[in-house]
Structures are given as structure tokens and as C-alpha cells.
Design an enzyme around this catalytic site. Structure first.
Site, PDB file in Angstrom:
ATOM      1  N   GLY A  53      36.476  62.913 -61.145  1.00  0.00           N
ATOM      2  CA  GLY A  53      37.756  63.598 -61.286  1.00  0.00           C
ATOM      3  C   GLY A  53      38.832  62.537 -61.342  1.00  0.00           C
ATOM      4  O   GLY A  53      38.758  61.616 -62.155  1.00  0.00           O
ATOM      5  N   SER A  55      40.753  59.988 -58.684  1.00  0.00           N
ATOM      6  CA  SER A  55      40.651  59.566 -57.284  1.00  0.00           C
ATOM      7  C   SER A  55      41.991  59.595 -56.549  1.00  0.00           C
ATOM      8  O   SER A  55      42.027  59.844 -55.344  1.00  0.00           O
ATOM      9  CB  SER A  55      40.012  58.189 -57.189  1.00  0.00           C
ATOM     10  OG  SER A  55      40.774  57.230 -57.896  1.00  0.00           O
ATOM     11  N   CYS A  85      31.693  58.302 -60.083  1.00  0.00           N
ATOM     12  CA  CYS A  85      32.958  57.943 -60.728  1.00  0.00           C
ATOM     13  C   CYS A  85      34.125  57.955 -59.733  1.00  0.00           C
ATOM     14  O   CYS A  85      34.194  57.077 -58.880  1.00  0.00           O
ATOM     15  CB  CYS A  85      33.185  58.835 -61.941  1.00  0.00           C
ATOM     16  SG  CYS A  85      34.262  58.080 -63.158  1.00  0.00           S
ATOM     17  N   ARG A 114      39.249  50.323 -60.646  1.00  0.00           N
ATOM     18  CA  ARG A 114      39.481  51.607 -61.332  1.00  0.00           C
ATOM     19  C   ARG A 114      39.686  51.390 -62.827  1.00  0.00           C
ATOM     20  O   ARG A 114      40.274  50.397 -63.234  1.00  0.00           O
ATOM     21  CB  ARG A 114      40.723  52.302 -60.763  1.00  0.00           C
ATOM     22  CG  ARG A 114      40.519  52.895 -59.393  1.00  0.00           C
ATOM     23  CD  ARG A 114      41.783  53.632 -58.946  1.00  0.00           C
ATOM     24  NE  ARG A 114      42.058  54.776 -59.786  1.00  0.00           N
ATOM     25  CZ  ARG A 114      43.272  55.107 -60.226  1.00  0.00           C
ATOM     26  NH1 ARG A 114      44.316  54.391 -59.926  1.00  0.00           N
ATOM     27  NH2 ARG A 114      43.421  56.182 -60.980  1.00  0.00           N
ATOM     28  N   ILE A 143      33.211  57.982 -68.124  1.00  0.00           N
ATOM     29  CA  ILE A 143      34.485  58.576 -68.530  1.00  0.00           C
ATOM     30  C   ILE A 143      35.605  57.937 -67.688  1.00  0.00           C
ATOM     31  O   ILE A 143      35.714  58.218 -66.497  1.00  0.00           O
ATOM     32  CB  ILE A 143      34.471  60.110 -68.324  1.00  0.00           C
ATOM     33  CG1 ILE A 143      33.275  60.747 -69.047  1.00  0.00           C
ATOM     34  CG2 ILE A 143      35.796  60.728 -68.803  1.00  0.00           C
ATOM     35  CD1 ILE A 143      32.977  62.181 -68.619  1.00  0.00           C
ATOM     36  N   HIS A 183      28.310  59.778 -64.837  1.00  0.00           N
ATOM     37  CA  HIS A 183      28.265  61.211 -64.504  1.00  0.00           C
ATOM     38  C   HIS A 183      26.901  61.804 -64.819  1.00  0.00           C
ATOM     39  O   HIS A 183      26.705  62.355 -65.913  1.00  0.00           O
ATOM     40  CB  HIS A 183      29.301  61.963 -65.352  1.00  0.00           C
ATOM     41  CG  HIS A 183      30.715  61.690 -64.972  1.00  0.00           C
ATOM     42  ND1 HIS A 183      31.421  62.494 -64.110  1.00  0.00           N
ATOM     43  CD2 HIS A 183      31.551  60.695 -65.337  1.00  0.00           C
ATOM     44  CE1 HIS A 183      32.642  62.013 -63.963  1.00  0.00           C
ATOM     45  NE2 HIS A 183      32.751  60.921 -64.695  1.00  0.00           N
ATOM     46  N   GLU A 185      25.693  64.477 -63.761  1.00  0.00           N
ATOM     47  CA  GLU A 185      25.719  65.949 -63.693  1.00  0.00           C
ATOM     48  C   GLU A 185      25.977  66.594 -65.054  1.00  0.00           C
ATOM     49  O   GLU A 185      25.832  67.801 -65.196  1.00  0.00           O
ATOM     50  CB  GLU A 185      26.774  66.412 -62.669  1.00  0.00           C
ATOM     51  CG  GLU A 185      28.236  66.274 -63.090  1.00  0.00           C
ATOM     52  CD  GLU A 185      28.772  64.848 -63.021  1.00  0.00           C
ATOM     53  OE1 GLU A 185      27.995  63.920 -62.741  1.00  0.00           O
ATOM     54  OE2 GLU A 185      29.981  64.663 -63.268  1.00  0.00           O
TER      55      GLU A 185
HETATM   56  N1  LIG Z   1      35.618  60.398 -64.503  1.00  0.00           N
HETATM   57  C1  LIG Z   1      36.224  59.950 -63.433  1.00  0.00           C
HETATM   58  O1  LIG Z   1      35.903  60.340 -62.294  1.00  0.00           O
HETATM   59  C2  LIG Z   1      37.342  59.008 -63.665  1.00  0.00           C
HETATM   60  C3  LIG Z   1      37.887  58.338 -62.427  1.00  0.00           C
HETATM   61  C4  LIG Z   1      39.369  58.047 -62.573  1.00  0.00           C
HETATM   62  N2  LIG Z   1      39.610  57.100 -63.630  1.00  0.00           N
HETATM   63  C5  LIG Z   1      39.940  57.576 -61.256  1.00  0.00           C
HETATM   64  O2  LIG Z   1      40.399  56.500 -61.140  1.00  0.00           O
HETATM   65  O3  LIG Z   1      39.916  58.310 -60.322  1.00  0.00           O
END
Ligand SMILES: NC(=O)CC[C@H](N)C(=O)O
Length: 203
Positions: A53, A55, A85, A114, A143, A183, A185
Site C-alpha cells: 500500500g 507506508s 512492499c 523506499r 510496484i 507482491h 498475493e
Molecule cells: N506497492 C507498495 O506497497 C508500494 C510501497 C510504497 N512505495 C511506499 O513507500 O509505501
């Protein structure tokens, strides 16, 4: 506890991110999966998945929902956890390129960067071999993913991705804590969830 060994209850932190996909993957892997939004739910689980998601948002919501302290306490107490992620970022002891004031839950003795691949390309897929999951490679979907910049002595690197001649860890384990930059999932391959469910059973 016979109930725990047969079908462990694994929580999916459900303040933000792709919760439903993890719940489904865990159920297919043989776990009882519940969404975790309250401190009482943090206490009820045998293991925890922290989804992908965003962070910085996840961190804010975890604190707003009074989940930060209970989660940190259970992680320090040895709760098995798997972060994907943004979840990897939440489990990391140290972040690079974090948002100002961004906190993590910690537990994994790693430094994550990140959006590390963002300088190359935002999203990509790659086949990775992870010994713990058997000989078939895993289709890893990245992603806006972090990578692991450095690891402490107790951390085992399970897989890395090579960028411009340098290997960057994207799957790590330290005892009962597991994290991937990718990911699993979203691919229909539930071996990571099955492996983690097994780890929870044996914990
Ligand atoms: N797909 C993801 O969970 C991306 C992480 C997002 N770039 C972050 O820094 O939280």
C-alpha cells in the site's frame, strides 16, 4: 495448542492497502485469516501479514487507530510477521527516503530504501528463485517497491534483484519475520503465504 498447529489465525493489518488479496491467499494456504483494525484483534492472532500500500499513510493510520504500541509489543514478543512492499517498510528498523516523521513498527534489522526502483522504472516483474519455496521460480511483481539497502548479521537474504551490476535484496528473513519487496498475493501463486503459514504453525 492443537488448534494453533492445525489452522493458525493470521491477521492482515487492515488500515490501508491490498488487504483482501492477502486474506484470500492465506485462506487458500490453510490459515484462518482475519482483518486487524483494533488492538483487541492484534492480541487475537498467531501471525500477522502487513500488506502493500503506502507506508506513510499506513504508519499514520496505525498510530491514529492506536495500533502502533500493541503491534510493536507483539512483534518484540516474537509474533511471526510477513510484510510485503509497504509491509516490508513497516517491519524495517531503518528507512531511507522516508517521509518526514515517518515511523515504522520495526523488528527486522534491515535498512530499506523506499521507491528504490523508481529511478529505473516504477513497476516490473521478474522470476526469482527462492530456495525455501522449491525449485519453481516465483513470479515477483514489483510496484513502486523498496529494496533492502543493508542487513544485520541475523538477517538471511532469500532473493535479490540485480540493477546496474549491483544486487539488491528483495526477500529477507530474520527468525519469524519475513519480508518481500514484491507482491505474491496478486499472482495466484500462494507459496509465500503457505510457507509463512507453516512458519506460524511451527512458531
Ligand atoms: N506497492 C507498495 O506497497 C508500494 C510501497 C510504497 N512505495 C511506499 O513507500 O509505501
Amino acid at each position: 495448542m492443537p488448534g494453533v498447529s492445525a489452522q493458525p489465525t493470521i491477521g492482515v493489518l487492515a488500515v490501508q492497502g491490498d488487504v483482501r488479496e492477502h486474506v484470500q491467499a492465506l485462506q487458500l494456504a490453510g490459515a484462518r485469516a482475519i482483518a486487524v483494525r483494533r488492538p483487541s484483534e492484534v492480541e487475537a492472532v498467531d501471525g500477522l501479514v502487513i500488506p502493500g500500500g503506502e507506508s506513510t499513510t499506513m504508519d499514520k493510520l496505525v498510530r491514529i487507530f492506536d495500533l502502533h504500541e500493541p503491534l510493536v509489543a507483539r512483534l518484540q514478543d516474537g509474533l511471526p510477521a510477513y510484510g510485503s512492499c509497504a509491509g516490508m517498510i513497516m517491519l524495517a528498523d531503518r528507512i531511507l527516503d522516508g517521509h518526514r516523521d515517518q515511523q515504522t513498527l520495526g523488528g527486522l534489522d534491515i535498512t530499506v530504501r523506499r521507491n528504490a526502483f523508481g529511478r529505473q522504472v516504477d513497476s516490473f516483474e521478474e522470476d526469482l528463485r527462492i530456495r525455501e519455496l522449491g525449485p519453481e521460480p516465483v513470479r515477483a511483481v514489483f510496484i513502486r517497491a523498496p529494496w533492502v539497502e543493508d542487513v544485520g548479521d541475523a538477517v538471511q537474504v532469500l532473493a535479490s534483484v540485480r540493477v546496474e551490476g549491483a544486487d539488491h535484496p528483495v526477500a529477507v528473513r530474520q527468525g519469524n519475520l519475513v519480508a518481500t519487496s514484491f507482491h505474491p498475493e496478486v499472482t495466484g501463486d500462494h507459496r509465500v503465504h503457505a510457507w509463512f503459514t507453516d512458519l506460524v504453525r511451527r512458531a
